[in-house]
Enzyme design. Structure first.
Site, PDB file in Angstrom:
ATOM      1  CG  HIS A   3      -9.127  -0.851   1.778  1.00  0.00           C
ATOM      2  ND1 HIS A   3      -9.958  -1.933   1.604  1.00  0.00           N
ATOM      3  CD2 HIS A   3      -7.990  -1.335   2.313  1.00  0.00           C
ATOM      4  CE1 HIS A   3      -9.338  -3.014   2.044  1.00  0.00           C
ATOM      5  NE2 HIS A   3      -8.139  -2.694   2.466  1.00  0.00           N
ATOM      6  CD  GLU A  11      -5.589  -2.900   5.259  1.00  0.00           C
ATOM      7  OE1 GLU A  11      -6.783  -2.929   4.932  1.00  0.00           O
ATOM      8  OE2 GLU A  11      -4.790  -3.807   4.966  1.00  0.00           O
ATOM      9  NE  ARG A  58     -10.571 -10.577  -4.649  1.00  0.00           N
ATOM     10  CZ  ARG A  58     -11.806 -11.031  -4.425  1.00  0.00           C
ATOM     11  NH1 ARG A  58     -12.683 -11.096  -5.396  1.00  0.00           N
ATOM     12  NH2 ARG A  58     -12.164 -11.425  -3.214  1.00  0.00           N
ATOM     13  CG  HIS A 115      -3.182  -3.019   0.637  1.00  0.00           C
ATOM     14  ND1 HIS A 115      -4.069  -2.037   0.288  1.00  0.00           N
ATOM     15  CD2 HIS A 115      -3.880  -3.892   1.400  1.00  0.00           C
ATOM     16  CE1 HIS A 115      -5.252  -2.295   0.828  1.00  0.00           C
ATOM     17  NE2 HIS A 115      -5.172  -3.434   1.502  1.00  0.00           N
TER      18      HIS A 115
HETATM   19 ZN    ZN Z   1      -6.664  -4.109   2.943  1.00  0.00          ZN
END
Ligand code: ZN
Length: 311
Positions: free
Chosen positions: A98, A116, A193, A173
């Site tokens: 991200h 996150e 992605r 991740h």
């Molecule tokens: Zn994520």
């Protein structure tokens, strides 16, 4: 009853090709299919705005945020800032990264970046996740990506129940199959992605965002030292798992009675195991609540574990 003041969002479910049905057995949720990947438990995001139960039936968390900001201590901002999800990964999720707020603002129409964190609720023996990569320079990262040497470049680590991982922007991740997590995140959806294991969806590969991923990935990756800090309060053991610019997250283990008081605009609470009562309201694994501003002390009883968070 005081507990009528607690906000009770109703979870929303999202089906995913990699999802499973563990949320039914673990939490008794009425899931839509055997490919249920995500439970948006506390969310006011436009892609899943939780309807409210109880006192505020007929509203959503998003409508409360817009019209009754006092419940959230008058916090500023267009959107409710956090999103709490349970993710059941029966299969591997794609490897992603991200952007931070600055990159997202410049390249994603002013969106927020995304930070996150994951609390491992349950996992199969031998389960792993991907967190970080093994390259020393961006050139090395680009070269290994171009050569398709993914297993060499990705940093895969074993996980067990109760582990916790903070995923800062730029951290490559992936949740891998056999793992169920509780995710606390900024309420944002900007995801690049990076790698999808060469899989096909409806006969075609899902789109990748290689250039954006290479641009935002942190190089080299440096693992975060765990920062667990515990205190006792009555029969509760309260452990702060992380404190960052966007949220603080706590694990609460209760074996009896305790009185908890938060001096925060609002607090998200998710019961992740066991059962008990909060100010007379019966709660059990799978219950999610938002404690509004000015609620005061919460009287908890029972044998249960919770994950709590605030901005
Ligand atoms: Zn994520």
């Amino acid at each position: 009853m005081k507990s009528e003041l607690l906000l009770r969002p109703q979870p929303l479910f999202h089906e995913k090709i990699w999802g499973g049905e563990r949320m039914r057995s673990a939490y008794g949720y009425d899931i839509p299919s055997a490919h249920t990947g995500e439970c948006w438990a506390i969310s006011a995001h436009k892609n899943g705005d939780c309807p409210m139960l109880g006192e505020y039936r007929g509203e959503t968390l998003g409508s409360l945020w817009k019209t009754r900001r006092g419940l959230f201590g008058g916090l500023e901002g267009e959107n409710f800032p956090l999103l709490i999800k349970i993710i059941d990964a029966k299969e591997d999720l794609s490897v992603q990264v991200h952007p931070d707020d600055a990159y997202a603002a410049a390249h994603e129409n002013g969106s927020l970046g995304k930070t996150e964190c994951w609390y491992i609720l349950d996992c199969d023996p031998g389960a792993t996740i991907i967190i970080g990569h093994n390259c020393a320079t961006r050139d090395e990262l680009r070269e290994k990506v171009e050569q398709g040497r993914w297993s060499e470049l990705l940093r895969e680590v074993p996980v067990k129940k109760g582990d916790f991982f903070q995923i800062d922007p730029g951290c490559v991740h992936a949740i891998k199959g056999g793992t169920m997590i509780l995710e606390t995140q900024q309420s944002s959806d900007v995801t690049y992605r990076f790698y999808d294991y060469g899989r096909l969806e409806n006969g075609r590969p899902r789109p990748l965002h290689i250039e954006q991923s290479l641009a935002v990935a942190t190089v080299p990756f440096v693992p975060r030292a765990p920062e667990r800090e515990s205190r006792r309060d009555g029969d509760a053991l309260i452990t702060r798992l992380v404190k960052c610019s966007y949220y603080s997250v706590y694990h609460v283990e209760l074996g009896g009675r305790a009185s908890l008081e938060w001096d925060e605009p609002f607090v998200n609470m998710s019961v992740i195991s066991g059962e008990g009562e909060i100010d007379g309201l019966k709660v059990r694994a799978g219950t999610h609540l938002v404690v509004p501003a000015g609620y005061g002390a919460l009287d908890l009883s029972g044998n249960m574990e919770l994950i709590c968070s605030h901005v």
